[in-house]
Design an enzyme around this catalytic site. Structure first.
Site, mmCIF file in Angstrom:
data_model
loop_
_atom_site.group_PDB
_atom_site.id
_atom_site.type_symbol
_atom_site.label_atom_id
_atom_site.label_comp_id
_atom_site.label_asym_id
_atom_site.label_seq_id
_atom_site.Cartn_x
_atom_site.Cartn_y
_atom_site.Cartn_z
ATOM 1 N N HIS A 193 24.300 66.970 83.872
ATOM 2 C CA HIS A 193 23.126 67.828 83.805
ATOM 3 C C HIS A 193 23.198 68.999 84.771
ATOM 4 C CE1 HIS A 193 21.628 65.250 80.807
ATOM 5 N NE2 HIS A 193 20.760 66.186 80.544
ATOM 6 N N GLU A 435 24.636 61.394 68.090
ATOM 7 C CA GLU A 435 25.421 61.435 69.328
ATOM 8 C C GLU A 435 26.081 60.093 69.631
ATOM 9 O OE1 GLU A 435 22.844 62.642 72.521
ATOM 10 O OE2 GLU A 435 21.179 61.429 71.797
ATOM 11 N N ASP A 459 27.254 63.675 74.248
ATOM 12 C CA ASP A 459 27.360 62.212 74.168
ATOM 13 C C ASP A 459 28.333 61.776 73.087
ATOM 14 O OD1 ASP A 459 25.767 60.976 76.190
ATOM 15 O OD2 ASP A 459 24.030 61.886 75.243
ATOM 16 N N CYS A 506 22.391 70.848 63.008
ATOM 17 C CA CYS A 506 22.507 71.691 64.200
ATOM 18 C C CYS A 506 23.513 71.019 65.134
ATOM 19 C CB CYS A 506 21.130 71.753 64.867
ATOM 20 S SG CYS A 506 21.071 72.760 66.358
HETATM 21 C C1 PEP Z 1 24.151 65.815 73.880
HETATM 22 O O1 PEP Z 1 24.394 64.639 74.125
HETATM 23 O O2 PEP Z 1 24.996 66.630 73.419
HETATM 24 C C2 PEP Z 1 22.819 66.353 74.136
HETATM 25 C C3 PEP Z 1 22.495 67.560 73.732
HETATM 26 O O3 PEP Z 1 21.956 65.582 74.820
HETATM 27 P P1 PEP Z 1 21.999 65.357 76.430
HETATM 28 O O4 PEP Z 1 23.056 66.290 76.967
HETATM 29 O O5 PEP Z 1 20.654 65.670 76.939
HETATM 30 O O6 PEP Z 1 22.362 63.933 76.535
HETATM 31 MG MG MG Z 2 22.778 63.283 74.509
#
Ligand code: PEP
Ligand code: MG
Length: 584
Positions: A193, A435, A459, A506
């Site tokens: 993140h 994901e 993910d 998407c």
């Molecule tokens: C992902 O997993 O690509 C996603 C957009 O969700 P996050 O990064 O919040 O897990």
């Molecule tokens: Mg994710």
């Protein structure tokens, strides 16, 4: 090569661009404890040594202070510091801290944890004497923290470069306010993140710089090269001049990209694609729309829940979602229901430590187990839908059963609002993130129930290749163009198009915002890409240089590569073609 005392260190360049500024080593971020409460990678022996050294230094300072005050005849004040020094010898205090450190918790985190418990006891007693003792505890904690390597408060100067061992998502939430110029951390991978936040804010960032904190000191002049994945501590005048020029070039490039903001995203042969934006707080919406985004493809709502003691109620949530919907001016806003767990932790939902958090009680799994909480979030979203164009998205769906269950709670939330006399929109699209490999493999089943798919490549890649998205050590395995990933995306698209309803697909993971992967995903048939603001124009510029057929051919060939060597060759070919096109 420029000479001097500069130190060059490599890491993962997760957000491009360069910055020059003073290092601001974050005390709070030096905490070794991960956001989910699990101990991070620490060396307990080294940590204990650091801790004991800081305690010894604190004791020395206190004795010196006490003696000086005594000499000045200030006996009462001297007694206070005498008591502080005694506290530092108390095995009931030091013992639990050392125990925590032994278990792999960092010194700062262990200290904070134990001292906070002491404080809670004094605060509960509430007598004036206990209040004084609580003040002493705060004072001592601040002193030890100080001696562990920084000031007790994080004071970031404007334009400074935030340097930390690891940043919890909650710690990255107010970077904008603090006008940080770049981010550098010792741990963290390309889809952590911290990386996402850096990209969203156009902050150059280099993560996963091994042994960073042993080489860098608060106030050091620092160059951050997020494109190359390198940092330079105390750069020589020559290096400073080189990077000064790069900074000027970066400014020029940014102004060229600015000119593309109002232009529709299209391939060279005219195939248009919808570019959407990713947000974590509603305030980002305005900026994304200004950057040309045609809506919001991913609103990560979890940031509203982090670092707090109580859950936000329906009104607070509604106010946040409504802000984003209004700022989007009628353009679609895809609000994702809570995705806590994994690397995003919030004690507020009673989540406890798990040995395998990415495979544990995360996202929709938590929400389905906490229907009251989930319906509250859904009601807030349904109400916000009255103000514009909302799509609701469920994360981490692995089974059709989960989607159905989530949808039924959505319908219940709608009914609750109707019973309350509130107006609700008849149709609000409900989609899911793809994901988890199982979701992609079974996309034909899901397509019968969902209104749209959104591929979470962050993910999807991690779960397909069993490579932790935040672990720098396995970053080389983490490959968004791996044929296995492309095949899963292709299966999802085919299922979406084969069904009667022809639903949108998407992609809202980090790979969607990088031309090299984003264009391949388009080639596989993904028709919307959702990304941070700065990536919008870069993607448009890249897209305009390729025919759709080029993307399609490259994607199909890579996905169907008969063996690993061919895959490597095809990939290199694509990269070269890409580079050639990029330079035209
Ligand atoms: C992902 O997993 O690509 C996603 C957009 O969700 P996050 O990064 O919040 O897990
Ligand atoms: Mg994710």
């Amino acid at each position: 090569m420029p000479e001097g005392n500069e130190i060059r260190m490599k890491g993962l360049g997760v957000s491009p661009g360069v910055a020059i500024g003073c290092a601001m080593v974050s005390v709070h971020a030096q905490s070794y404890e991960k956001a989910d409460g699990t101990p991070a990678l620490t060396d307990p022996k080294r940590e204990e040594e650091r801790f004991l050294k800081a305690v010894a230094e604190s004791r020395r300072q206190l004795v010196e202070l006490r003696e000086r005050l005594k000499q000045e005849g200030k006996v009462k004040e001297a007694e206070i510091f005498e008591a502080h020094a005694l506290f530092l010898d108390d095995p009931e205090v030091l013992g639990p801290i050392k125990k925590k450190i032994d278990k792999g918790v960092g010194a700062e985190a262990a200290l904070n944890n134990v001292m906070n418990r002491c404080l809670a006891v004094f605060e509960k007693i509430g007598t004036p004497a206990a209040e004084r003792q609580a003040a002493d505890v705060r004072d001592i904690t601040a002193r030890i923290l100080n001696n562990l390597g920084g000031g007790p408060a994080e004071v970031l100067k404007k334009g400074g470069i935030l340097v930390a061992r690891e940043l919890a998502p909650s710690e990255t939430a107010d970077l904008e306010k603090r006008e940080v110029a770049a981010l550098v951390t010792e741990y963290g991978g390309s889809t952590s993140h911290t990386a996402l936040v850096a990209q969203a804010m156009d902050l150059p960032a280099v993560l996963g710089v091994a042994n960073l904190l042993t080489h860098i000191e608060d106030g050091d002049l620092l160059v951050v090269d997020g494109t190359k994945g390198e940092i330079i501590i105390n750069p020589s005048p020559e290096t400073q001049a080189i990077y000064g020029e790069m900074l000027a070039e970066q400014r020029r490039e940014r102004s060229e990209l600015k000119a593309l903001r109002g232009v529709k995203a299209k391939t060279k042969d005219g195939r248009s694609v919808t570019l959407l934006g990713n947000i974590t707080i509603p305030e980002e919406t305005k900026r994304l729309i200004e950057y040309g985004a045609e809506g919001i493809g991913l609103y990560r709502t979890e940031f509203l829940f982090m670092g707090r003691r109580e859950l936000p109620d329906e009104e607070e949530q509604y106010a946040n979602y409504a802000k984003a919907v209004v700022a989007a001016e009628g353009k679609p806003v895809t609000i994702r229901t809570l995705d806590l767990g994994g690397d995003k932790f919030a004690a507020v939902l009673g989540k406890t430590r798990e040995s395998n958090p990415f495979l544990g009680w995360r996202a929709i799994r938590i929400c389905l187990d906490r229907p009251d909480f989930f319906r509250t979030q859904l009601r807030a979203m349904i109400r916000a839908a009255n103000l514009g164009n909302v799509r609701i998205m469920f994360p981490m769906i692995a089974t059709v059963e989960e989607f159905r269950h989530a949808k039924s709670l959505f319908l219940e939330a709608k009914a609750e609002l109707t019973a309350r006399g509130e107006k609700v929109k008849e149709y609000i699209p409900c989609g899911m993130m793809v994901e988890i490999p199982a979701a992609a493999l079974m996309a034909d089943h899901f397509a019968k129930h969902v209104d749209f798919f959104s591929i979470g490549s962050n993910d999807l890649v991690q779960y397909t290749l069993a490579a932790d998205r935040g672990n720098a050590k396995v970053a080389k395995l983490y490959d968004a163009l791996h044929p296995a990933v492309l095949r899963l995306i292709s299966m999802t698209v085919e299922a979406a198009r084969r069904g009667e309803r022809k639903i949108d697909v998407c992609c809202c993971g980090a790979a969607a915002g990088k031309p090299e992967s984003g264009l391949l995903y388009l080639g596989l048939g993904v028709n919307e890409l959702s990304m941070p603001a700065e990536a919008q124009s870069i993607m448009k510029r890249a897209m305009a240089r390729f025919d759709f057929e080029d993307c399609e051919n490259a994607a199909r060939k890579i996905a169907q590569a008969p063996d690993f060597d061919t895959y490597k060759e095809l990939r290199a070919e694509w990269a070269a073609q890409f580079k050639k096109e990029r330079e035209k």
